[in-house]
Design a protein around this motif. Structure first.
Motif, PDB file in Angstrom:
ATOM      1  N   LEU A 115       0.870  -1.180   0.000  1.00  0.00           N
ATOM      2  CA  LEU A 115       0.000   0.000   0.000  1.00  0.00           C
ATOM      3  C   LEU A 115       0.904   1.227   0.000  1.00  0.00           C
ATOM      4  O   LEU A 115       1.328   1.724   1.042  1.00  0.00           O
ATOM      5  CB  LEU A 115      -0.911  -0.012   1.239  1.00  0.00           C
ATOM      6  N   CYS A 138      -1.748  -3.850  -2.369  1.00  0.00           N
ATOM      7  CA  CYS A 138      -1.041  -3.560  -3.614  1.00  0.00           C
ATOM      8  C   CYS A 138      -1.582  -2.268  -4.209  1.00  0.00           C
ATOM      9  O   CYS A 138      -2.692  -1.829  -3.865  1.00  0.00           O
ATOM     10  CB  CYS A 138      -1.161  -4.720  -4.601  1.00  0.00           C
ATOM     11  N   SER A 139      -0.768  -1.662  -5.066  1.00  0.00           N
ATOM     12  CA  SER A 139      -1.092  -0.347  -5.632  1.00  0.00           C
ATOM     13  C   SER A 139      -0.753  -0.333  -7.114  1.00  0.00           C
ATOM     14  O   SER A 139       0.271  -0.884  -7.526  1.00  0.00           O
ATOM     15  CB  SER A 139      -0.240   0.752  -4.970  1.00  0.00           C
ATOM     16  N   HIS A 141       0.034   2.579  -9.918  1.00  0.00           N
ATOM     17  CA  HIS A 141       0.313   4.021  -9.970  1.00  0.00           C
ATOM     18  C   HIS A 141       0.960   4.407 -11.296  1.00  0.00           C
ATOM     19  O   HIS A 141       1.542   3.548 -11.980  1.00  0.00           O
ATOM     20  CB  HIS A 141       1.239   4.407  -8.800  1.00  0.00           C
ATOM     21  N   ILE A 152      -1.362   7.607  -7.588  1.00  0.00           N
ATOM     22  CA  ILE A 152      -1.942   6.273  -7.359  1.00  0.00           C
ATOM     23  C   ILE A 152      -3.318   6.191  -8.009  1.00  0.00           C
ATOM     24  O   ILE A 152      -4.203   7.012  -7.749  1.00  0.00           O
ATOM     25  CB  ILE A 152      -2.024   5.994  -5.841  1.00  0.00           C
ATOM     26  N   GLN A 155      -5.908   1.003  -5.247  1.00  0.00           N
ATOM     27  CA  GLN A 155      -5.225   0.161  -4.267  1.00  0.00           C
ATOM     28  C   GLN A 155      -6.176  -0.912  -3.767  1.00  0.00           C
ATOM     29  O   GLN A 155      -7.389  -0.694  -3.712  1.00  0.00           O
ATOM     30  CB  GLN A 155      -4.737   0.997  -3.078  1.00  0.00           C
ATOM     31  N   GLU A 177      -3.538  -8.465  -6.623  1.00  0.00           N
ATOM     32  CA  GLU A 177      -2.920  -7.778  -7.772  1.00  0.00           C
ATOM     33  C   GLU A 177      -3.626  -8.153  -9.069  1.00  0.00           C
ATOM     34  O   GLU A 177      -3.847  -7.305  -9.937  1.00  0.00           O
ATOM     35  CB  GLU A 177      -1.435  -8.155  -7.893  1.00  0.00           C
TER      36      GLU A 177
END
Ligand code: GRF
Length: 219
Positions: A115, A138-139, A141, A152, A155, A177
């Protein structure tokens, strides 16, 4: 449906996120298609995902270049020859120069298994466990010059269980993800979000900016 955006995916290894993006593009309403997969690693298992799906792929081995700018120029040339409009890094393990990052500014996404802005860099799950954090995630971006930094898009939050080791935690985050990257790509490729003042906002105002937290079967 309006025209699908042409995507280039950069990989270095396993390619499971590439696999999830390919699956998403099979849905008739998905606003993007994958035009080219580039791997810097000739032995990346992920190249098989592209082959199975009949997607063009290219190995651009960084080791065959004497410097990083030449390697990146070759990548940009291949991406542009394929008509790529948006680049998705999916486990791509090379640092990028300012020139490449600026060339693809607001047209390049990355997925990172934490994050953000927490736990940038490598070995995220080990560090999360060491710190005793109870939630990770998870992110996705937009790419900027500093590694794992940039506006971002979306998330996903994932619980850390007391029984976790890096392997079990990484598997749970990876499952998220695989849901998050297609979700974020859909938002960007459909124009539902855009970058404004280094933040991602919904095109109909900030309230539309997404927070995505899939519910997972953790039993
Ligand atoms: C993923 O955990 C991704 O977040 C990170 O590298 C890993 C790549 O996995 N950037 P895969 O190659 O997509 O399976």
């Amino acid at each position: 449906m309006s025209r699908r955006q042409r995507i280039g995916v950069l990989i270095s290894g396993r390619g499971s996120n590439l696999g999830s993006l390919i699956s998403a593009t099979h849905s008739i309403n998905f606003p993007a298609e994958i035009s080219l997969v580039i791997s810097n690693n000739p032995n990346a298992p992920g190249l098989a995902f592209a082959a199975r799906a009949g997607i063009a792929s290219k190995v651009i081995n960084h080791r065959t270049f004497t410097n990083r700018p030449d390697f990146e120029t070759a990548m940009t040339a291949s991406l542009e020859n394929a008509g790529v409009e948006l680049v998705c890094n999916a486990g791509f393990m090379r640092l990028l120069t300012a020139k490449f990052v600026e060339h693809w500014r607001n047209r390049q996404l990355n997925i990172h298994p934490s994050l953000l802005p927490a736990y940038r860099g490598l070995h995220t799950h080990e560090r999360v466990l060491k710190d005793g954090a109870r939630v990770t995630g998870c992110s996705v971006h937009f790419v900027r010059q500093n590694m794992d930094e940039g506006p971002i898009v979306a998330q996903a939050a994932v619980p850390v269980l007391s029984s976790d080791d890096a392997e079990t935690l990484s598997a749970r985050v990876l499952k998220a993800e695989h849901q998050l990257y297609p979700h974020a790509l859909r938002l960007v490729a459909s124009g539902q979000v855009r970058v404004e003042g280094e933040k991602v906002v919904g095109s109909n105002g900030p309230a539309a900016a997404p927070l995505f937290s899939p519910s997972l079967d953790i039993s």
